[in-house]
Design an enzyme around this catalytic site. Structure first.
Site, PDB file in Angstrom:
ATOM      1  N   LYS A  13      50.215  35.626  20.394  1.00  0.00           N
ATOM      2  CA  LYS A  13      49.375  37.089  20.203  1.00  0.00           C
ATOM      3  C   LYS A  13      50.369  37.968  19.384  1.00  0.00           C
ATOM      4  O   LYS A  13      49.816  38.409  18.223  1.00  0.00           O
ATOM      5  CB  LYS A  13      49.450  38.055  21.553  1.00  0.00           C
ATOM      6  N   ARG A  88      44.892  45.426  30.468  1.00  0.00           N
ATOM      7  CA  ARG A  88      45.256  44.511  31.188  1.00  0.00           C
ATOM      8  C   ARG A  88      44.608  44.145  32.559  1.00  0.00           C
ATOM      9  O   ARG A  88      44.779  43.074  33.295  1.00  0.00           O
ATOM     10  CB  ARG A  88      46.624  45.055  31.789  1.00  0.00           C
ATOM     11  N   ARG A 127      62.692  23.818  24.327  1.00  0.00           N
ATOM     12  CA  ARG A 127      63.337  24.885  23.463  1.00  0.00           C
ATOM     13  C   ARG A 127      64.716  25.254  24.082  1.00  0.00           C
ATOM     14  O   ARG A 127      65.759  25.378  23.334  1.00  0.00           O
ATOM     15  CB  ARG A 127      62.604  26.084  23.242  1.00  0.00           C
ATOM     16  N   ARG A 139      67.957  32.557  25.259  1.00  0.00           N
ATOM     17  CA  ARG A 139      67.247  33.907  25.369  1.00  0.00           C
ATOM     18  C   ARG A 139      66.888  34.246  26.806  1.00  0.00           C
ATOM     19  O   ARG A 139      66.680  33.435  27.434  1.00  0.00           O
ATOM     20  CB  ARG A 139      65.952  33.985  24.493  1.00  0.00           C
ATOM     21  N   ARG A 150      54.811  34.478  34.849  1.00  0.00           N
ATOM     22  CA  ARG A 150      54.177  35.675  34.284  1.00  0.00           C
ATOM     23  C   ARG A 150      52.864  34.995  33.947  1.00  0.00           C
ATOM     24  O   ARG A 150      51.666  35.550  33.777  1.00  0.00           O
ATOM     25  CB  ARG A 150      54.946  35.860  32.738  1.00  0.00           C
TER      26      ARG A 150
END
Ligand code: AMP
Length: 263
Positions: A13, A88, A127, A139, A150
């Site tokens: 997004k 949301r 990754r 990260r 999530r």
């Protein structure tokens, strides 16, 4: 142009929003970014939402709706905006609808970036592997478990929104697993030629995923071929006689024979 980008975390997004911002001269309104800025600046809103955000829960609707209402009124949003992370919940979507109506504004559409969640998880896993192999630090969000949580939250809280906008005929789904440029082209196509939507899309009333290939200029320049009226129908419409075809042809031959016999 005013649109909503829907999609789970990792769907792209943010990337697509940035491209749309650059192309259309509009602004990206991300409630997550705005709330984080409020927390950082220690504003009254920031103080209210800090703990909620730390837990990963949703902030109260009245706070986010007020933030968006205020932001939409800013001069830089006059050209249009992309809502990212808002609404949301269906409740927020209803509040947005009321808010826009009061401001005399309309949404141009809602883009759902559809992604394969399994592929997103595999992507983050590879990754992590590559980052570790390079000896670099991971990260904060490079964690498959966090991503799963999530994704789960997105499914629970935001999935009903997809149905909400689909029923309103505002939802346009795009295959978010395609290369970034193709996804961008598909989104641009949706908003540049609303009147030449592929026939298949019209039939399904937004249920179909827009094939990203439809965004290629070749397809764009070539709208679905018009169902050409049979010549017969056209002539009849003008009052001409129906041309001979099939049974009708046979009967007209008979008539001709009879006429010839009479002569
Ligand atoms: P995001 O960056 O969009 O993942 O948002 C980060 C956090 O900000 C979320 O976990 C929520 O606590 C809060 N937040 C962002 N957008 C909203 C929203 N539309 N409604 C409620 N809380 C939100």
């Amino acid at each position: 142009m005013r649109l909503i980008l829907l999609g789970p975390p990792g769907a792209g997004k943010g990337t697509q929003a940035q491209r749309l911002v650059a192309k259309h001269g509009i602004v990206q309104l991300s409630t997550g970014d705005m709330l984080r800025a409020a927390v950082k600046a220690g504003t009254p809103v920031g103080l209210k939402v800090k703990d909620i955000m730390d837990r990963g829960d949703l902030c109260p609707d009245d706070i986010v709706v007020a933030i968006i209402a205020d932001r939409i009124d800013q001069p830089d949003a006059r050209n249009g905006f992309i809502l990212d992370g808002f609404p949301r919940t269906v409740h927020q979507a209803e509040a947005l609808e009321r808010m826009l109506r009061e401001k005399g504004l309309e949404l141009d559409g809602v883009v759902e970036l559809q992604v394969d969640e399994g592929a997103l998880i595999r992507r983050i896993e590879s990754r992590i592997k590559e980052t570790l192999e390079r000896g670099e630090a991971l990260r904060k969000d490079d964690d498959p478990e966090v991503l799963k949580t999530r994704l789960d939250a997105y499914r629970r809280q935001t999935a009903p929104l997809i149905e909400y906008y689909r029923e309103k005929g505002q939802l346009r789904a795009v295959d978010g697993m395609r290369p970034i440029d193709e996804v961008t082209a598909a989104i641009n196509w949706i908003f540049s030629k609303p009147s030449t939507k592929p026939a298949s899309l019209r039939k399904t009333q937004g249920k179909a995923t827009i094939p990203v290939t439809a965004a290629k200029p070749k397809v764009k320049a070539k709208p679905a071929p018009k169902k050409t009226k049979p010549a017969a129908q056209t002539r009849r419409a003008k009052g001409a006689r129906k041309p001979a075809a099939g049974k009708a042809a046979k009967s007209s031959k008979k008539t001709a024979k009879r006429k010839a016999g009479r002569r």
